[in-house]
Scaffold this motif. Sequence first.
Motif, PDB file in Angstrom:
ATOM      1  N   GLY A  33      11.626 -32.287 -18.344  1.00 50.99           N
ATOM      2  CA  GLY A  33      12.208 -30.818 -18.575  1.00 50.99           C
ATOM      3  C   GLY A  33      11.159 -29.827 -17.447  1.00 50.99           C
ATOM      4  N   LEU A  34      10.261 -30.118 -17.682  1.00 53.98           N
ATOM      5  CA  LEU A  34       9.308 -29.206 -16.857  1.00 53.98           C
ATOM      6  C   LEU A  34       9.404 -29.420 -15.324  1.00 53.98           C
ATOM      7  N   VAL A  35       9.733 -30.629 -14.993  1.00 58.32           N
ATOM      8  CA  VAL A  35      10.047 -30.948 -13.454  1.00 58.32           C
ATOM      9  C   VAL A  35      11.422 -30.174 -13.301  1.00 58.32           C
ATOM     10  N   THR A  36      12.377 -30.479 -14.075  1.00 58.24           N
ATOM     11  CA  THR A  36      13.704 -29.849 -13.841  1.00 58.24           C
ATOM     12  C   THR A  36      13.639 -28.329 -13.765  1.00 58.24           C
ATOM     13  N   VAL A  37      12.909 -27.620 -14.605  1.00 54.31           N
ATOM     14  CA  VAL A  37      12.954 -26.087 -14.384  1.00 54.31           C
ATOM     15  C   VAL A  37      12.196 -25.842 -13.303  1.00 54.31           C
ATOM     16  N   LEU A  38      10.752 -26.270 -13.031  1.00 56.48           N
ATOM     17  CA  LEU A  38      10.395 -25.872 -11.825  1.00 56.48           C
ATOM     18  C   LEU A  38      10.942 -26.438 -10.535  1.00 56.48           C
ATOM     19  N   SER A  39      11.772 -27.267 -10.541  1.00 58.83           N
ATOM     20  CA  SER A  39      12.362 -27.533  -9.100  1.00 58.83           C
ATOM     21  C   SER A  39      13.707 -26.606  -9.029  1.00 58.83           C
ATOM     22  N   ALA A  40      14.342 -26.174 -10.264  1.00 61.24           N
ATOM     23  CA  ALA A  40      15.550 -25.274 -10.022  1.00 61.24           C
ATOM     24  C   ALA A  40      14.914 -24.032  -9.600  1.00 61.24           C
ATOM     25  N   VAL A  41      13.782 -23.336 -10.316  1.00 56.52           N
ATOM     26  CA  VAL A  41      12.946 -22.249  -9.792  1.00 56.52           C
ATOM     27  C   VAL A  41      12.709 -22.103  -8.260  1.00 56.52           C
ATOM     28  N   SER A  42      12.282 -23.260  -7.772  1.00 60.70           N
ATOM     29  CA  SER A  42      11.787 -23.467  -6.444  1.00 60.70           C
ATOM     30  C   SER A  42      13.285 -23.287  -5.547  1.00 60.70           C
ATOM     31  N   ALA A  43      14.065 -24.233  -5.752  1.00 66.07           N
ATOM     32  CA  ALA A  43      15.347 -24.180  -5.070  1.00 66.07           C
ATOM     33  C   ALA A  43      15.970 -22.712  -5.033  1.00 66.07           C
ATOM     34  N   ARG A  44      16.045 -21.981  -6.070  1.00 66.36           N
ATOM     35  CA  ARG A  44      16.524 -20.741  -5.967  1.00 66.36           C
ATOM     36  C   ARG A  44      15.682 -19.772  -5.194  1.00 66.36           C
ATOM     37  N   ALA A  45      14.382 -19.801  -5.282  1.00 64.66           N
ATOM     38  CA  ALA A  45      13.510 -19.053  -4.440  1.00 64.66           C
ATOM     39  C   ALA A  45      13.774 -19.280  -2.923  1.00 64.66           C
ATOM     40  N   GLN A  46      13.927 -20.590  -2.729  1.00 59.67           N
ATOM     41  CA  GLN A  46      14.365 -21.006  -1.221  1.00 59.67           C
ATOM     42  C   GLN A  46      15.589 -20.422  -0.720  1.00 59.67           C
ATOM     43  N   THR A  47      16.480 -20.272  -1.471  1.00 56.05           N
ATOM     44  CA  THR A  47      17.933 -19.896  -1.058  1.00 56.05           C
ATOM     45  C   THR A  47      18.343 -18.538  -1.201  1.00 56.05           C
ATOM     46  N   SER A  48      17.553 -17.729  -1.769  1.00 51.87           N
ATOM     47  CA  SER A  48      17.524 -16.323  -2.107  1.00 51.87           C
ATOM     48  C   SER A  48      18.036 -15.626  -0.614  1.00 51.87           C
ATOM     49  N   GLU A  49      18.713 -14.419  -0.749  1.00 51.09           N
ATOM     50  CA  GLU A  49      19.184 -13.605   0.215  1.00 51.09           C
ATOM     51  C   GLU A  49      17.907 -13.028   1.115  1.00 51.09           C
ATOM     52  N   ALA A  50      16.852 -12.767   0.226  1.00 53.69           N
ATOM     53  CA  ALA A  50      15.775 -11.895   0.695  1.00 53.69           C
ATOM     54  C   ALA A  50      14.366 -12.551  -0.018  1.00 53.69           C
ATOM     55  N   PRO A  51      13.293 -12.616   0.819  1.00 51.38           N
ATOM     56  CA  PRO A  51      12.188 -13.456   0.089  1.00 51.38           C
ATOM     57  C   PRO A  51      11.574 -12.374  -0.977  1.00 51.38           C
ATOM     58  N   LEU A  52      10.905 -12.817  -1.780  1.00 51.75           N
ATOM     59  CA  LEU A  52       9.832 -11.743  -2.551  1.00 51.75           C
ATOM     60  C   LEU A  52       8.808 -11.226  -1.594  1.00 51.75           C
ATOM     61  N   LYS A  53       8.484 -10.057  -2.171  1.00 50.04           N
ATOM     62  CA  LYS A  53       7.212  -9.477  -1.549  1.00 50.04           C
ATOM     63  C   LYS A  53       6.083 -10.224  -1.738  1.00 50.04           C
ATOM     64  N   ALA A  54       5.254 -10.373  -0.599  1.00 50.76           N
ATOM     65  CA  ALA A  54       4.057 -11.286  -0.547  1.00 50.76           C
ATOM     66  C   ALA A  54       3.418 -11.131  -1.825  1.00 50.76           C
ATOM     67  N   GLU A  55       2.934  -9.831  -2.368  1.00 55.12           N
ATOM     68  CA  GLU A  55       2.117  -9.717  -3.557  1.00 55.12           C
ATOM     69  C   GLU A  55       2.607 -10.258  -4.644  1.00 55.12           C
ATOM     70  N   LEU A  56       3.833 -10.765  -4.786  1.00 58.08           N
ATOM     71  CA  LEU A  56       4.596 -11.313  -5.937  1.00 58.08           C
ATOM     72  C   LEU A  56       4.490 -12.684  -5.905  1.00 58.08           C
ATOM     73  N   LEU A  57       3.845 -13.446  -4.668  1.00 58.48           N
ATOM     74  CA  LEU A  57       3.729 -14.827  -4.517  1.00 58.48           C
ATOM     75  C   LEU A  57       2.310 -15.460  -4.949  1.00 58.48           C
TER      76      LEU A  57
END
Length: 97
Positions: A33-57
């Motif tokens: 479950g942990l791997v599933t959640v972290l993989s999904a979050v990572s995939a959404r972050a990589q395919t998002s329309e605009a990257p997050l501000k650097a200070e949020l990373l």
Amino acid sequence: MDVEKLLSTHLGMGEAWHMNPDEAAALHDHVTGLVTVLSAVSARAQTSEAPLKAELLVPLWPLAAIAAMDRGEWLDTHRLIQQLGSAAPLRKESMNN
């Protein structure tokens, strides 16, 4: 209990031998479950329309720290982060503007 140490070690045959079948099943379910959640979050972050501000990373919470938190405390933290995201822009401005 040192949660960080528990989360960073490998499981040995001795630990597996001491588990009952319910514990072995729960461990597998939680880890997958942990791997599933972290993989999904990572995939959404990589395919998002605009990257997050650097200070949020900047990493703030080791998984061990989240595990050590009371569930309600973590959910309150998550809720506050969601509220912050709706009140302030968290993504870099588009270069097309």
